[in-house]
Design an enzyme around this catalytic site. Structure first.
Site, mmCIF file in Angstrom:
data_model
loop_
_atom_site.group_PDB
_atom_site.id
_atom_site.type_symbol
_atom_site.label_atom_id
_atom_site.label_comp_id
_atom_site.label_asym_id
_atom_site.label_seq_id
_atom_site.Cartn_x
_atom_site.Cartn_y
_atom_site.Cartn_z
ATOM 1 N N HIS A 33 31.274 54.465 38.177
ATOM 2 C CA HIS A 33 32.502 54.528 39.101
ATOM 3 C C HIS A 33 31.725 54.459 40.534
ATOM 4 O O HIS A 33 30.609 55.388 40.988
ATOM 5 C CB HIS A 33 33.015 55.776 38.627
ATOM 6 N N ARG A 82 26.578 40.996 33.801
ATOM 7 C CA ARG A 82 27.660 40.133 34.389
ATOM 8 C C ARG A 82 28.996 40.256 33.485
ATOM 9 O O ARG A 82 28.795 40.306 32.411
ATOM 10 C CB ARG A 82 27.171 38.535 34.323
ATOM 11 N N THR A 138 42.541 47.099 48.927
ATOM 12 C CA THR A 138 42.270 45.745 49.668
ATOM 13 C C THR A 138 40.916 45.764 50.055
ATOM 14 O O THR A 138 40.504 44.839 50.886
ATOM 15 C CB THR A 138 43.145 45.380 51.052
ATOM 16 N N GLY A 139 40.041 46.492 49.419
ATOM 17 C CA GLY A 139 38.559 46.799 49.718
ATOM 18 C C GLY A 139 37.993 47.810 49.011
ATOM 19 O O GLY A 139 38.666 48.609 48.591
ATOM 20 N N LYS A 157 38.496 52.589 39.308
ATOM 21 C CA LYS A 157 39.040 53.934 39.154
ATOM 22 C C LYS A 157 38.173 54.999 40.159
ATOM 23 O O LYS A 157 38.840 55.694 40.771
ATOM 24 C CB LYS A 157 38.910 54.746 37.595
ATOM 25 N N THR A 175 34.773 51.459 22.836
ATOM 26 C CA THR A 175 34.134 52.619 22.840
ATOM 27 C C THR A 175 34.493 53.484 21.948
ATOM 28 O O THR A 175 34.957 53.380 21.049
ATOM 29 C CB THR A 175 34.216 53.241 24.390
ATOM 30 N N LEU A 228 42.560 43.027 45.196
ATOM 31 C CA LEU A 228 43.839 41.810 45.568
ATOM 32 C C LEU A 228 43.053 40.946 46.503
ATOM 33 O O LEU A 228 43.300 39.780 46.310
ATOM 34 C CB LEU A 228 45.007 42.651 46.263
ATOM 35 N N ASP A 264 36.187 49.021 34.400
ATOM 36 C CA ASP A 264 35.668 48.417 35.666
ATOM 37 C C ASP A 264 36.994 47.927 36.599
ATOM 38 O O ASP A 264 36.755 47.075 37.371
ATOM 39 C CB ASP A 264 34.922 46.964 35.450
#
EC number: 6.3.4.4
Length: 432
Positions: A42, A305, A416-417, A17, A240, A333, A14
């Site tokens: 993904h 969660r 950054t997003g 990637k 896994t 970030l 998580d």
């Protein structure tokens, strides 16, 4: 000449990637999934449109990219057809862009039934699998009873093999787990109905990749899950069932190990984990809740969660060591924006008082570990969507530099997003 790049997670999965792979595939000719199955999730956001992929490589959204599901992947025909249908409904010609190794083991209904029955029997000691049959399918592969994509070319032989395996599973389901049996004819009918789709995309992946290498075509290998979930190097048994580390690229795709040039480790700016297992920096306070809510930490595959905590540099250093990482991509970030203080775990204190800077392997040896933190000032300014390093708040830049110092690996990309455009590439992995 450009380099062949591996993108993998350095934590418990998580890490983000999918977005990074999608971004970098602009230069790649081939994008290869080499391990795992549809337990991966993904998430890509392109021009505000969200796409969640579980099995199909993230390069599928690129017109000139060939997406490959290689032999290290366990393939669920049901999951594949569902995902293909969703993409094709949006006008994406999946069958023209994707190829599959005939050596991929198939995940069928009895694998799912066994996975669910086992987790139920474990009760409070459940591993926290996705319940999608991944583990049992890998067991069949190692036990040499797996049915593979290539078996579908001979339907009579396939039917005979399937009957033997279904009988084997049904005996266990009934006599050991007191669970319902799986209907052989239904399993056979379901897989034969879609066999033509799978066989129509079959290729010798190793041969294809070797030819591509000789031509100088750029390749990207897309990892699923994360290093600390690796079957050999993760927090066993809370792992896994595949090799999520860089070593899995060669065995899971058939490309020779000398032809992997750059390994990009995706590291989230904080830590998360889904399911049970060790997590030394886990937070149970308001900060943990802040990270979960602001980071939208809910699984793309299961909706579960995620547990949240501070960045664990000790665990990330293990990933550096195992994968020979060339560089990091730091993700999420912006989730740390607004915190007065940020922390990095740089060592562990053991129950006997000793301080160590490396992780144990077996899960039981993590018990009682206390994280030792370095505290740094946070920042109030927004980093969301910032596309130049010098435009980041000074405290955020110091945080990034400290990550580089405590791990010994440069941060080459900063996210950054969620959108592919909300990224700064400080050093392009294909040219590094």
């Amino acid at each position: 000449m450009g380099k062949n790049v591996v993108v993998l997670g350095t934590q418990w999965g998580d890490e983000g990637k999918g977005k990074v792979v999608d971004l970098l595939t602009e230069r790649a000719k081939y994008v290869v999934r080499y391990q795992g199955g549809h337990n991966a999730g993904h998430t890509l956001v392109i021009n505000g449109e969200k796409t969640v992929l579980h099995l199909i490589p993230s390069g599928i959204l690129r017109e000139n990219v060939v997406s490959i599901i290689a032999n290290g992947v366990v393939l669920s025909p049901e999951a594949l057809m569902k995902e293909m249908g969703e993409l094709e409904a949006r006008g994406i010609p999946v069958r023209e862009r994707m190829l599959i190794s005939e050596a991929c083991p198939l995940i069928l209904a009895y694998h799912v039934a066994m996975d669910v029955a086992r987790e139920k029997a474990r009760g409070a000691k459940a591993i926290g699998t996705t319940g999608r049959g991944i583990g049992p399918a890998y067991e069949d592969k190692v036990a040499r009873r797996a049915l593979r994509v290539g078996d579908l070319f001979n339907k009579d032989t396939f039917a005979t093999k399937l009957k033997e395996v279904v009988d084997y599973y049904n005996f266990q389901l009934v006599h050991y787990y007191q669970a319902d049996t799986v209907d052989y004819q239904m399993v056979l009918d379901d897989i034969l109905a879609v066999a033509y789709v799978l066989t129509g995309m079959v290729v010798d992946v190793s041969e294809l990749l070797d030819s591509a290498r000789k031509r100088g075509d750029l390749m990207m290998f897309e990892g699923a899950q994360g290093t600390l979930l690796d079957i050999d190097h993760g927090t066993y048994p809370y792992v896994t069932s595949s090799n999520t580390t860089a070593g899995g690229v060669a065995t899971g795709s058939g490309l020779g190990p000398r032809y992997v040039d750059y390994v990009l480790g995706i590291v989230k700016a904080y830590s998360t984990r889904v399911g049970a297992g060790p997590f030394p920096t886990e937070l149970f306070d308001d900060t943990g809740e802040f990270l979960c809510v602001k980071g939208n930490e809910f699984g793309a595959t299961t909706g579960r969660r995620r547990r949240t905590g501070w960045l664990d540099a000790v665990a990330v250093r293990r990933a550096v060591q195992i994968n020979s990482l060339s560089g990091f991509c730091l993700t999420k970030l912006d989730v740390l924006d607004g915190l007065q203080e940020v922390k990095i775990c740089t060592a562990y204190r053991l129950p006997d008082g000793r301080v160590v800077e490396s992780t144990p392997l077996a899960a039981e040896n993590w018990e009682g570990i206390e994280p030792i933190y370095e505290s740094m000032p946070g920042w109030s300014e927004s980093t969301f969507g910032v596309k130049a390093f010098d435009k980041l708040p000074e405290a955020a830049r110091r945080y990034i530099k400290r990550i580089e110092e405590v791990t010994g690996v440069p941060v080459d990309i900063v996210s950054t997003g969620p959108d592919r455009s909300e990224t700064m590439i400080l050093r392009d992995p294909f040219d590094a």
